[in-house]
Write a protein that holds these residues in place. Structure first.
Motif, PDB file in Angstrom:
ATOM      1  N   LEU A  14       8.414  -5.710  -6.793  1.00 62.26           N
ATOM      2  CA  LEU A  14       8.422  -4.261  -6.600  1.00 62.26           C
ATOM      3  C   LEU A  14       7.263  -3.841  -5.709  1.00 62.26           C
ATOM      4  O   LEU A  14       6.157  -4.367  -5.818  1.00 62.26           O
ATOM      5  CB  LEU A  14       8.308  -3.531  -7.940  1.00 62.26           C
ATOM      6  CG  LEU A  14       9.445  -3.741  -8.927  1.00 62.26           C
ATOM      7  CD1 LEU A  14       9.170  -2.965 -10.202  1.00 62.26           C
ATOM      8  CD2 LEU A  14      10.776  -3.337  -8.345  1.00 62.26           C
ATOM      9  N   VAL A  15       7.527  -2.879  -4.844  1.00 66.14           N
ATOM     10  CA  VAL A  15       6.493  -2.348  -3.970  1.00 66.14           C
ATOM     11  C   VAL A  15       6.657  -0.832  -3.914  1.00 66.14           C
ATOM     12  O   VAL A  15       7.783  -0.327  -3.869  1.00 66.14           O
ATOM     13  CB  VAL A  15       6.555  -2.991  -2.555  1.00 66.14           C
ATOM     14  CG1 VAL A  15       7.857  -2.688  -1.865  1.00 66.14           C
ATOM     15  CG2 VAL A  15       5.387  -2.578  -1.715  1.00 66.14           C
ATOM     16  N   GLN A  16       5.519  -0.151  -3.954  1.00 63.47           N
ATOM     17  CA  GLN A  16       5.563   1.311  -3.868  1.00 63.47           C
ATOM     18  C   GLN A  16       5.432   1.730  -2.412  1.00 63.47           C
ATOM     19  O   GLN A  16       4.522   1.303  -1.704  1.00 63.47           O
ATOM     20  CB  GLN A  16       4.444   1.943  -4.685  1.00 63.47           C
ATOM     21  CG  GLN A  16       4.504   3.454  -4.632  1.00 63.47           C
ATOM     22  CD  GLN A  16       3.998   4.109  -5.881  1.00 63.47           C
ATOM     23  OE1 GLN A  16       3.630   3.444  -6.824  1.00 63.47           O
ATOM     24  NE2 GLN A  16       4.002   5.418  -5.889  1.00 63.47           N
ATOM     25  N   ILE A  17       6.371   2.559  -1.976  1.00 64.07           N
ATOM     26  CA  ILE A  17       6.359   3.111  -0.624  1.00 64.07           C
ATOM     27  C   ILE A  17       6.430   4.622  -0.781  1.00 64.07           C
ATOM     28  O   ILE A  17       7.441   5.153  -1.247  1.00 64.07           O
ATOM     29  CB  ILE A  17       7.525   2.569   0.220  1.00 64.07           C
ATOM     30  CG1 ILE A  17       7.401   1.051   0.354  1.00 64.07           C
ATOM     31  CG2 ILE A  17       7.558   3.246   1.585  1.00 64.07           C
ATOM     32  CD1 ILE A  17       8.539   0.381   1.067  1.00 64.07           C
ATOM     33  N   ASP A  18       5.334   5.267  -0.406  1.00 67.22           N
ATOM     34  CA  ASP A  18       5.201   6.713  -0.609  1.00 67.22           C
ATOM     35  C   ASP A  18       5.441   7.031  -2.079  1.00 67.22           C
ATOM     36  O   ASP A  18       4.749   6.523  -2.938  1.00 67.22           O
ATOM     37  CB  ASP A  18       6.129   7.493   0.328  1.00 67.22           C
ATOM     38  CG  ASP A  18       5.776   7.270   1.803  1.00 67.22           C
ATOM     39  OD1 ASP A  18       4.563   7.153   2.103  1.00 67.22           O
ATOM     40  OD2 ASP A  18       6.697   7.210   2.626  1.00 67.22           O
ATOM     41  N   ASP A  19       6.430   7.850  -2.359  1.00 70.66           N
ATOM     42  CA  ASP A  19       6.691   8.258  -3.744  1.00 70.66           C
ATOM     43  C   ASP A  19       7.802   7.470  -4.423  1.00 70.66           C
ATOM     44  O   ASP A  19       8.241   7.836  -5.515  1.00 70.66           O
ATOM     45  CB  ASP A  19       7.045   9.753  -3.792  1.00 70.66           C
ATOM     46  CG  ASP A  19       5.864  10.627  -3.432  1.00 70.66           C
ATOM     47  OD1 ASP A  19       4.720  10.177  -3.614  1.00 70.66           O
ATOM     48  OD2 ASP A  19       6.094  11.753  -2.961  1.00 70.66           O
ATOM     49  N   SER A  20       8.265   6.410  -3.789  1.00 75.14           N
ATOM     50  CA  SER A  20       9.360   5.648  -4.392  1.00 75.14           C
ATOM     51  C   SER A  20       8.978   4.178  -4.548  1.00 75.14           C
ATOM     52  O   SER A  20       8.056   3.690  -3.908  1.00 75.14           O
ATOM     53  CB  SER A  20      10.633   5.777  -3.551  1.00 75.14           C
ATOM     54  OG  SER A  20      10.438   5.170  -2.295  1.00 75.14           O
ATOM     55  N   VAL A  21       9.705   3.517  -5.403  1.00 71.76           N
ATOM     56  CA  VAL A  21       9.513   2.086  -5.641  1.00 71.76           C
ATOM     57  C   VAL A  21      10.725   1.358  -5.080  1.00 71.76           C
ATOM     58  O   VAL A  21      11.864   1.759  -5.320  1.00 71.76           O
ATOM     59  CB  VAL A  21       9.357   1.794  -7.147  1.00 71.76           C
ATOM     60  CG1 VAL A  21       9.264   0.301  -7.399  1.00 71.76           C
ATOM     61  CG2 VAL A  21       8.130   2.494  -7.695  1.00 71.76           C
ATOM     62  N   GLU A  22      10.462   0.295  -4.315  1.00 72.30           N
ATOM     63  CA  GLU A  22      11.553  -0.498  -3.746  1.00 72.30           C
ATOM     64  C   GLU A  22      11.463  -1.936  -4.236  1.00 72.30           C
ATOM     65  O   GLU A  22      10.371  -2.441  -4.510  1.00 72.30           O
ATOM     66  CB  GLU A  22      11.485  -0.465  -2.218  1.00 72.30           C
ATOM     67  CG  GLU A  22      11.813   0.895  -1.643  1.00 72.30           C
ATOM     68  CD  GLU A  22      11.958   0.871  -0.133  1.00 72.30           C
ATOM     69  OE1 GLU A  22      12.266  -0.198   0.427  1.00 72.30           O
ATOM     70  OE2 GLU A  22      11.773   1.937   0.469  1.00 72.30           O
TER      71      GLU A  22
END
Length: 152
Positions: free
Chosen positions: A31-39
């Protein structure tokens, strides 16, 4: 994926089930956080995790009719790998957000196997993983991510 991971992910220890181990790994590594979302980084996802020797030189190719052809080199006899180990395949379609798993697809000694995807997967870019499970279900390899391919 919980049923597959519940059988073929690591070794349960104390109050940590195989599903707990899988969740912990994925939260830390995939999991990686990009801005306000998790991908989810799909190339880091592991469907199975074990000590059995996995696929050597794995590949996947798409054929007409929603068929995916998996291939590998027979590495039976290396470590605990046996010709009777069975191929397990997982395919994910991000458009419909669905996983499809196929177990006992072929023996390690077969060198290749074809699977037919469900109709909703055809025409999509799908992500593929594969691993081996021993004939007695006691040993399993860490799955290998084979990448993204268009199901035609």
């Amino acid at each position: 994926m919980r049923p597959v991971m519940g059988r073929y992910y690591g070794i349960a220890m104390g109050d940590k089930s195989k599903n707990n181990l899988a969740t912990s790994y994925h939260m830390k590594e995939a999991l990686v956080q990009i801005d306000d979302s998790v991908e989810i980084l799909l190339n880091r996802v592991q469907i199975t995790r074990g000590v059995l020797l996995g696929l050597q030189t794995p590949a996947v190719a798409a054929e007409a009719g929603g068929i995916l052809k998996f291939s590998w080199t027979d590495n039976s006899g290396q470590g605990t790998a046996k010709a009777t180990d069975r191929l397990l395949v997982a395919v994910y379609d991000p458009i419909i957000d669905k996983f499809e798993t196929m177990e006992k697809v072929a023996l390690r000694s077969a060198l290749s196997a074809s699977v037919t995807l469900p109709a909703p997967f055809v025409g999509s870019q799908v992500h593929c993983w594969a691993s081996f499970v021993s004939e007695d279900d006691r040993l399993y390899s860490t799955s290998v991510y084979l990448g993204e391919i268009e199901a035609v």
